[in-house]
Design a protein around this motif. Sequence first.
Motif, PDB file in Angstrom:
ATOM      1  N   UNK A   1       0.637  -5.473   9.747  1.00  0.00           N
ATOM      2  CA  UNK A   1       1.278  -4.414   8.831  1.00  0.00           C
ATOM      3  C   UNK A   1       2.667  -4.145   9.201  1.00  0.00           C
ATOM      4  N   UNK A   2       3.594  -4.440   7.937  1.00  0.00           N
ATOM      5  CA  UNK A   2       4.961  -4.013   8.137  1.00  0.00           C
ATOM      6  C   UNK A   2       5.013  -2.711   7.298  1.00  0.00           C
ATOM      7  N   UNK A   3       5.789  -1.659   7.863  1.00  0.00           N
ATOM      8  CA  UNK A   3       5.747  -0.325   7.400  1.00  0.00           C
ATOM      9  C   UNK A   3       7.135   0.036   6.995  1.00  0.00           C
ATOM     10  N   UNK A   4       7.453   0.918   6.093  1.00  0.00           N
ATOM     11  CA  UNK A   4       8.551   1.271   5.625  1.00  0.00           C
ATOM     12  C   UNK A   4       8.684   2.852   5.116  1.00  0.00           C
ATOM     13  N   UNK A   5       9.859   3.310   4.943  1.00  0.00           N
ATOM     14  CA  UNK A   5       9.621   4.785   4.553  1.00  0.00           C
ATOM     15  C   UNK A   5      10.744   4.959   3.727  1.00  0.00           C
ATOM     16  N   UNK A   6      10.532   5.657   2.722  1.00  0.00           N
ATOM     17  CA  UNK A   6      11.577   6.071   1.626  1.00  0.00           C
ATOM     18  C   UNK A   6      11.613   7.330   1.291  1.00  0.00           C
TER      19      UNK A   6
ATOM     20  N   UNK B   1       2.015  -4.413   3.451  1.00  0.00           N
ATOM     21  CA  UNK B   1       3.232  -3.859   3.494  1.00  0.00           C
ATOM     22  C   UNK B   1       2.933  -2.215   2.976  1.00  0.00           C
ATOM     23  N   UNK B   2       2.897  -1.126   4.102  1.00  0.00           N
ATOM     24  CA  UNK B   2       2.858   0.000   3.917  1.00  0.00           C
ATOM     25  C   UNK B   2       4.046   0.862   3.571  1.00  0.00           C
ATOM     26  N   UNK B   3       4.190   1.370   2.422  1.00  0.00           N
ATOM     27  CA  UNK B   3       5.454   2.217   2.302  1.00  0.00           C
ATOM     28  C   UNK B   3       5.149   3.665   2.100  1.00  0.00           C
ATOM     29  N   UNK B   4       5.749   4.455   3.018  1.00  0.00           N
ATOM     30  CA  UNK B   4       5.628   5.902   2.969  1.00  0.00           C
ATOM     31  C   UNK B   4       6.474   6.504   2.457  1.00  0.00           C
TER      32      UNK B   4
ATOM     33  N   UNK C   1       0.870  -1.263  -0.024  1.00  0.00           N
ATOM     34  CA  UNK C   1       0.089  -0.043   0.001  1.00  0.00           C
ATOM     35  C   UNK C   1       0.664   1.185  -0.063  1.00  0.00           C
ATOM     36  N   UNK C   2       0.860   2.245  -0.745  1.00  0.00           N
ATOM     37  CA  UNK C   2       1.431   3.318  -1.231  1.00  0.00           C
ATOM     38  C   UNK C   2       0.786   4.442  -0.499  1.00  0.00           C
ATOM     39  N   UNK C   3       1.560   5.150   0.665  1.00  0.00           N
ATOM     40  CA  UNK C   3       1.048   6.342   1.081  1.00  0.00           C
ATOM     41  C   UNK C   3       1.931   7.537   0.966  1.00  0.00           C
ATOM     42  N   UNK C   4       1.356   8.468   0.421  1.00  0.00           N
ATOM     43  CA  UNK C   4       2.357   9.576   0.114  1.00  0.00           C
ATOM     44  C   UNK C   4       1.909  10.910   0.599  1.00  0.00           C
ATOM     45  N   UNK C   5       0.331  11.035   0.780  1.00  0.00           N
ATOM     46  CA  UNK C   5      -0.252  12.283   1.344  1.00  0.00           C
ATOM     47  C   UNK C   5      -1.408  11.962   2.265  1.00  0.00           C
ATOM     48  N   UNK C   6      -1.612  12.903   3.316  1.00  0.00           N
ATOM     49  CA  UNK C   6      -2.600  12.739   4.035  1.00  0.00           C
ATOM     50  C   UNK C   6      -3.892  12.549   3.490  1.00  0.00           C
TER      51      UNK C   6
END
Length: 939
Positions: free
Chosen positions: A588-593, A544-547, A487-492
């Motif tokens: 959920x496993x989260x990561x930030x790039x 997998x949530x990627x910020x 799951x791509x998260x880029x903006x609120x």
Amino acid sequence: MPELSKAMLDVSRLVLHKRAVQEQGGLLSGQDPTAININDPLRLWIIQVGVIVLTTQLLSLVLRKIRQPRVIAEVIGGILLGPTAFGRIPGFTQHIFPTDSRPFLSLVANIGLCLFLFLVGLEIDAAVIKRNARLSVTVAMAGMCLPFGLGSALAVPLYHTFIDQSVKFTNFMLFTGVAYSITAFPVLCRILTELKLLDTTVGIVVLSAGVGNDIIGWTLLALSVALVNAGSGLEALWILLVCVGWTLFLLFFVKRVLYWLARRTGSIRDGPTMFFMTVTILLLFGSAFFTDIIGVHAIFGAFLAGIIVPREGGLAIALTEKLEDMVSIIFLPLYFTLSGLSTDLGLLNNGITWAYTIAICALAYFGKFTGCTLAARFSGFTWREAGTIGSLMSCKGLVELIVLNVGLSAGILSQRVFSMFVLEALLLTFMTTPAVTILYPPEIRVRAAATGANFNSADAQGGNGDIPRLEGTSHSRDDEGKSRFTVVLDKIEHLPGMMAVTQLILPPPPPYAERTPPTDSSADLDGKGVSPPPEVGSTPVSIDAIRLIELSDRTSAVMKGSNIDSLMATDPLLDIFTTFSALHGAPVSSSLSIVPFEDLGATVSEQARRNDSHLIMVPWLPPHHHTAGANDHHPAPAAEHTANATPMPTPRVTTHMQNPFEALFRATAAGAEERDASISHSHFVRALFGSARTDVALFVDRHTPGGVAKVSRGGAHRLFVPFFGGPDDRLALEFAVQLCANPKISATVVRVTKAADGQGLGVGLGERVSTEKSPVLGEGERDGSGDAGAHHQNLATIASVFPDTVYGHATTQTRLQSETADNIAWARYTRPSDPSLAPALSRMKFVEVSTPNPLHYIIENALKMSETAVEEHSRLLVLAGRSRRLAVENHHAELKTIMEEHGGVGSEVKRTVGDVTTALVVSGCQANVIVFQAALASD
């Protein structure tokens, strides 16, 4: 004399000794606007700033294309504005950079230099060294001792050939050794972030070693300046002792007071307050003033002030955000221009000078590269990884330029030697990015383990990395369904849409009545009940949530990239999404790039491959909405939906509803700022479509930020799946079956084929399914035809180069391949033989329609279903394929007609979502849309 004090005294002398009244008429009275006015130097200073900033910005635009750091543009810009290039234009230096204006320019530049060194101190985190002390100390010491020795050895012939003998040899040798051994930590940090090396074992070691190298380098520079400014050895010792005492006072007393003040004022919790900022700035210049008056350069005091600022709560990053723009835009270019005015490459005009210049460059790179490479190799890294560490530590950047300018202002370096070393610093910094790209490509990188740096396994990896390289195929599509999602998260504002679609993919909990204790007949020896056969979609879901955060030119963005762990712990998007998923029982496993914009798509693709994801879910929310309601569009009455009737065109409307693409791309729909942001987002989506080797779903959310979200009663959803054929449409159909395992979700699937005019035959949406159409091949032929053979591979290559809707050539082979794969998928659900599919298929209708206007048919029925969903207090969701790869029909002519009826959209829309979805959003359908692209086969 210290540089900052000297600049202030020069300005004072100019102001006091030249008090003649200047003409104040200005340009209208014929006065030259570039004429220097000592009493009012602002006019010329503004001209100078304008010339400097424009030159460096234009150069940075060009050099950014080859991934060079900004400092390269600033250094080259300064050299061009100096006597090397523009200074040779008659009158340029006399009018733009006259000698009398240099003190004012120098004062502002040195103030900016103090601010920059304060920011460098903010970047340095001693905890990084502590976490990786074993390897970082080894690499840092090896990367300083060997270059320092080589620099000291080279200083002997340089001193006797180019340096005035009145300069002490020990001072010159010390400055040469420091210039050789220094590493540009700020530039190194940016290169690591841009090349996405911060989470690799190599990046962690280089970052840690760079911090230690910087601290030792600035200490040696302070010692060098103290020796130069001292009249005797005893005086130098006193200067050194006072400097050490001041350093200890700051580190052990002032640091604690500053931390107490930060907590007392709430700066750690809420960001720096005005009072805390005032105290910090006073401390910055107070420390710079003290180190300046005791005989050490002011920049050392500013550097110490940055080190003692608390790091808790992201306070150092917040302080950087408040100061960095003025420093990077105005002050640093001014400083580099001053360096450029002192750099004359024209002095390198004979063979002996060029021979020494080549020797300086070669020995500087050899010393750093060899020392750090051998230290890393003996620590267990492969030769490629060790060579990458050596290349990165060879980066000089602006730190060496600061050292050289200090030496030039102290009279230790001559203009010729200064120019030789500036060329060396420029060349070594320019070489860093290309060398690392060649030595350490992405496919062999070793990522740090979840529990820390994966140093001990460097040899075992053999340089191949620990990222599993997977084929770009659908994972367990036919049997288990999709259970692993990225799951791509880029903006609120994208968060509500991702939460809504995440809830859809989660398996529903069993009804309370079914949660009964096991009876004796159904209990095993352990007392556990025998579970019934799992339904489709009952596979445990993992997310997998990627910020994603775009890497900007700001220093604070680089600091965030080097502090990802703490940033992940405080990121609100990840916090909200992980809490939501945990409440629904999904791990959920989260990561930030933090990566440049052009690498966003590739980063998501790489993350999905690394986690073996089955589907990438990307959000889309338009920033601009029209306020027209759903009643603006009225579909045809139900009586007109006859089997043989061709749908009438929808009347042209003048007011459009919330069209997520029209408002984004049409020149008349939204402001330029909104269009630019939306086009940028579409470029990211298309880059993801083009690079992904995993199935991708683009979720177009129609929720209005700040408005009332249309939430269905009890979470009921109706799905509408227009099935034209091709791998993308087959993926949409299979995903619909998986979703319908949820009792609250039902679906209508319409298989549409294009008929000649007047030959339209179909089945209405309310009628029973007819599946007597195309023949179905046996089970033995399913695997071979499902991926459509070699032609699919060719089209996959085309689609990866041009990430748009791709239509195959109308050949017999293409038609047979596409229809065979479509018939297999269609028959699997319309003639089910798997009992686990029964619960899901019982909530699905399958319809076959032949019509000369397929897009009109889909639009009309989607509008009708949207109104019905509103009446039923449910929500309509359209699942559509992005393209029709391997399909021989296209919709270009009909889509053009639809856009003439309803209003057109930009080409970015069709290229991003395909023709079918473009027709739906142009028509004004209120439903959310998920656009699918099946994984492209990789070689």
